[in-house]
Scaffold this active site. Structure first.
Site, mmCIF file in Angstrom:
data_model
loop_
_atom_site.group_PDB
_atom_site.id
_atom_site.type_symbol
_atom_site.label_atom_id
_atom_site.label_comp_id
_atom_site.label_asym_id
_atom_site.label_seq_id
_atom_site.Cartn_x
_atom_site.Cartn_y
_atom_site.Cartn_z
ATOM 1 N N CYS A 199 -30.209 -79.749 -40.110
ATOM 2 C CA CYS A 199 -30.936 -79.393 -39.058
ATOM 3 C C CYS A 199 -30.060 -77.671 -39.505
ATOM 4 O O CYS A 199 -29.522 -76.948 -39.379
ATOM 5 C CB CYS A 199 -31.018 -79.677 -37.744
ATOM 6 S SG CYS A 199 -29.388 -79.246 -37.245
ATOM 7 N N THR A 200 -30.788 -76.695 -38.052
ATOM 8 C CA THR A 200 -30.293 -75.063 -37.612
ATOM 9 C C THR A 200 -28.886 -75.255 -38.156
ATOM 10 O O THR A 200 -28.630 -74.280 -39.135
ATOM 11 C CB THR A 200 -31.351 -74.609 -37.358
ATOM 12 O OG1 THR A 200 -31.809 -75.165 -36.501
ATOM 13 C CG2 THR A 200 -31.262 -72.945 -36.724
#
Ligand SMILES: [Zn+2]
Ligand SMILES: [Zn+2]
Length: 451
Positions: A199-200
């Site tokens: 994810c980020t």
């Protein structure tokens, strides 16, 4: 004692320029047990405001999630400040690749129920029983393993503009929705495949990995520090970036370029583009991808309807907006039927991205373009009336009428009336009527089918 912002965004921007200090954009998170989140929130605001910290910070009894910018000169003072808390000692601060002095213009520290809106009510699983953390190099190696399944844990508007090659990108608005979809899609492979997540900044995988382990997945891995840390390591160690395109970020830039690949397309004309924007009609604010030409042509709007709204006097616009509260919903609104090139029907569930170029080509194969919506149906003569909101239609065109009750109906236009006069062609703003072998409903969508 000042506990909240008093300056406007514009005043901030001017102050930042006047101060002439180089700023750092960074993010971090930590799971912890915080007894009194409101008190913690106030402490942070009072400590950070004098350090000229700006950003968006969420605080909850389960921890902290922060995205912020600060003058580079204050970095160590800031670090001391957060390390005063035991649970943030030695915390990894993800520093953004591209620096932009205006990435944040306000300091907002909010108390929330959760630091990530994961919606997980299943508290029976152990959130500390997480997957194996991987560094960039190890992640690259596992990506090549034929037994690996890579899953993007972000939302559709994030993975659309950039992702790891071969990643599965669930078409979801929220993290919560993605978990059961992924579990179901991969239910056959709980033992034999390696589940690789990213994810980020790593925060979502932290919980997701614990969730999937709880659900019986045996080989669960996660990218440590997310795409942000991966990119830093790729640069520092001279590795190949297997992440292509842009990393979506939640500041005004809406994306940080990682590689030159453009993996998405303008939602209005379909040409390769990965620049997100919010519709300038404040009552809409739809998040979508728009190229420069379309931005000019559409005056920054998502639809002809929004263009007409922004030309109304301000008080009329306000009257329209009354009662519409977008708030934090704006990112969820990245889907709309007015966006011709947003893949919002075909990709429910998951799909595996091919190499970037192939993916663009595939999506460019246009089937239909949006024309307008149904505004009336005259049952006796069986005539439908439509408002043309985009593009145009003419006699001989193949059309598709679509709605939840109507379903999908295809036909060819043989005769039509435009603004009550028989005509060959209807363009933007016209009301057109033609005979239909079926009933339409209000707001059914009218599309033109392209060959
Ligand atoms: Zn365009
Ligand atoms: Zn709009």
């Amino acid at each position: 004692m000042q506990l909240y912002n008093t300056l406007s965004a514009e005043e901030r921007a001017i102050m930042i320029d006047d101060a002439g200090k180089q700023r750092l954009t960074l993010s971090f998170y930590a799971y912890a047990q915080i007894q009194n989140p409101t008190q913690f929130r106030n402490e942070l605001f009072l400590a950070w405001n004098p350090l000229e910290v700006l950003g968006r910070i969420y605080v909850a009894s389960e921890g902290i999630n922060a995205q912020l910018s600060l003058p580079a000169d204050n970095f160590y003072a800031f670090k001391d400040c957060i390390e005063a808390y035991d649970f943030m000692k030695g915390i990894r601060l993800n520093i953004a690749v591209e620096q932009d002095d205006h990435s944040f213009l306000k300091l907002t520290v909010k108390v929330r129920d959760k630091i990530v809106a994961d919606g997980l009510v299943d508290e029976t699983f152990d959130v500390t029983n997480i997957g194996i953390h991987l560094k960039a190099k190890e992640f690259n190696e596992l990506l090549e393993d034929p037994n690996t399944i890579v899953v993007d844990m972000r939302n559709h508007y994030e993975s659309e503009i950039g992702h790891f090659t071969k990643a599965i990108k669930p078409d979801v608005d929220t993290f919560r929705e993605s978990l059961p979809i992924i579990e179901e899609q991969l239910s056959e492979h709980k033992q034999d495949k390696k589940l690789l997540m990213y994810c980020t900044g790593g925060i979502r995988c932290e919980k997701a990995s614990a969730y999937f382990k709880h659900k019986g997945f045996e080989n669960v891995y996660q990218l440590e520090g997310g795409i942000i840390e991966y990119t830093r390591q790729v640069k520092a160690e001279g590795l190949e970036s297997k992440f292509i395109g842009k990393n979506f970020v939640f500041d005004h830039r809406l994306g940080e370029r990682i590689t030159d690949d453009i993996v998405s397309q303008c939602h209005q004309c379909g040409k390769p583009c990965d620049v997100h924007t919010n519709c300038v009609n404040e009552g809409c604010h739809l998040l979508f991808i728009q190229c420069e030409e379309c931005k000019t042509a559409m005056e920054g709007c998502c639809s002809a309807e929004c263009v007409s709204v922004i030309h109304l006097p301000e008080d009329e616009q306000k009257a329209i907006r009354r009662g519409i509260k977008n708030g934090n919903m704006i990112f969820k609104k990245g889907k709309s039927d007015v966006l011709t090139f947003k893949n919002n029907e075909e990709t429910h569930g998951v799909f595996v991205a091919e190499k970037s170029k192939k993916a663009v080509k595939k999506e460019l194969k246009v089937k239909k373009i949006y024309i307008g919506k149904g505004t009336h149906f005259f049952p006796k003569p069986s005539i439908g009336q439509f408002l043309i909101e985009e593009n145009e239609i003419k006699i001989g065109d193949k059309i598709l009428i679509k709605g939840s009750t109507t379903g999908e109906q295809e036909m060819t236009i043989e005769n039509m009336f435009v603004n009550e006069i028989a005509a060959e062609k209807a363009i933007f703003g016209d009301t057109c009527t033609f005979k239909l072998p079926f009933r339409i409903r209000l707001s059914d969508k009218l599309y033109k089918i392209l060959d």
